[in-house]
Write an enzyme that holds these catalytic residues in place. Structure first.
Site, PDB file in Angstrom:
ATOM      1  N   GLU A 113      24.318  19.209  28.186  1.00  0.00           N
ATOM      2  CA  GLU A 113      25.065  20.075  29.093  1.00  0.00           C
ATOM      3  C   GLU A 113      26.246  19.366  29.758  1.00  0.00           C
ATOM      4  O   GLU A 113      27.080  20.007  30.398  1.00  0.00           O
ATOM      5  CB  GLU A 113      24.123  20.649  30.154  1.00  0.00           C
ATOM      6  CG  GLU A 113      23.149  21.673  29.565  1.00  0.00           C
ATOM      7  CD  GLU A 113      22.170  22.233  30.561  1.00  0.00           C
ATOM      8  OE1 GLU A 113      22.023  21.636  31.651  1.00  0.00           O
ATOM      9  OE2 GLU A 113      21.548  23.263  30.264  1.00  0.00           O
ATOM     10  N   GLU A 138       5.331   8.911  20.040  1.00  0.00           N
ATOM     11  CA  GLU A 138       5.497   8.244  21.326  1.00  0.00           C
ATOM     12  C   GLU A 138       4.757   6.915  21.406  1.00  0.00           C
ATOM     13  O   GLU A 138       4.964   6.136  22.332  1.00  0.00           O
ATOM     14  CB  GLU A 138       5.038   9.149  22.463  1.00  0.00           C
ATOM     15  CG  GLU A 138       3.550   9.366  22.545  1.00  0.00           C
ATOM     16  CD  GLU A 138       3.164  10.155  23.785  1.00  0.00           C
ATOM     17  OE1 GLU A 138       2.292   9.661  24.528  1.00  0.00           O
ATOM     18  OE2 GLU A 138       3.716  11.246  24.010  1.00  0.00           O
TER      19      GLU A 138
END
Length: 271
Positions: A79, A110
């Site tokens: 953004e 992960e």
């Protein structure tokens, strides 16, 4: 180590609760999140101050995370270009498991402590760059491995975690610890912890961009004019700043391509 993010919810028998009671219960927990973030502002300030200094020297900002945390980093990074008109490579979000993990969980991604370093090295990291690890638990090997190695290399490193005294906080030079407590749904850190991380990332990126000169007054003068809504917003900004009519503002926007350029060019010719 007992993680507060894994503590049992103070609510129980959820499946027996009414829709109204469920919604009110979730909301009652969510209300506490901004208060927890407020307590971490001194930590956030230290991280942002260090990041701004590096980015004014030409550095970039990297977020690394897994699962929800990784997705939030990518969201915040993605953004920045439309909001502040910065290059896509200035703020980068990296998620364990690669881009496919944005939509679908990648099993055990992960748990690879070495992979984040490999992922970061694809961007030719330098000591001007800033790396922020995001992990609600503060125990994610992917994130800890990346932050540890980048700090060893002399980079500014930070983290956003929702447990105090976690391994990730120990690894980062500038830890941000927002302890939101047990989730409404036990262990579901996409809820309060995710909300806290989103709030902190908003604060970090917005404050950095303001400090880098990407805002004028309270307006997004460098935003990308990529749809009619944003063009209309830009026109209103120009009208308000220059006290000109809509037609003049539209013409300036069309000719100059951005709010900042429109305002600057008008002021040069109308001192």
């Amino acid at each position: 180590m007992m993680l507060t993010t894994e503590m049992s919810s103070r609510f129980n028998n959820l499946e027996k609760m009414s829709i109204s009671a469920l919604l009110k219960g979730i909301n009652s927990e969510d209300i506490t999140v901004p208060q927890a973030v407020e307590k971490a502002i001194p930590q956030i300030e230290k991280l942002v101050t260090a990041a701004v200094e590096k980015m004014k020297q030409g550095g970039r900002l990297f977020y690394i995370g897994a699962g929800t945390s990784g997705r939030l980093g990518i969201l915040d990074a993605s953004e920045c270009p439309p909001t502040f008109g910065v290059p896509h490579e200035l703020v980068v979000g990296i998620i364990a498991g690669g881009d496919k993990a944005i939509r679908k969980a990648v099993e055990f991604a992960e748990d690879d402590a070495a992979q984040a370093v490999k992922d970061l090295d694809k961007y030719h990291i330098t000591d001007k760059d800033v790396v922020i690890g995001i992990a609600a638990s503060g125990t994610t090997p992917y994130v800890i491995g990346g932050v540890t190695e980048m700090r060893n290399r002399g980079l500014v490193t930070g983290c956003v975690t929702c447990n105090f005294n976690s391994p990730l906080a120990a690894a980062a030079e500038y830890p941000v610890e927002v302890e939101v407590g047990a989730e409404f749904l036990t262990g579901s850190t996409r809820m309060k912890a995710g909300t806290a991380q989103k709030l902190v990332l908003n604060m970090i990126s917005t404050t950095i961009m303001i400090q880098l000169g990407r805002v004028k007054g309270n307006k997004m003068v460098d935003m990308q004019l990529s749809n009619h809504k944003l063009i209309d917003r830009g026109v209103r900004m120009v009208m308000g700043e220059l006290q000109v009519d809509e037609a003049t503002a539209k013409q300036l926007i069309e000719e100059k391509g951005s709010v900042r350029a429109a305002i600057d060019s008008w002021k040069k010719t109308h001192p």
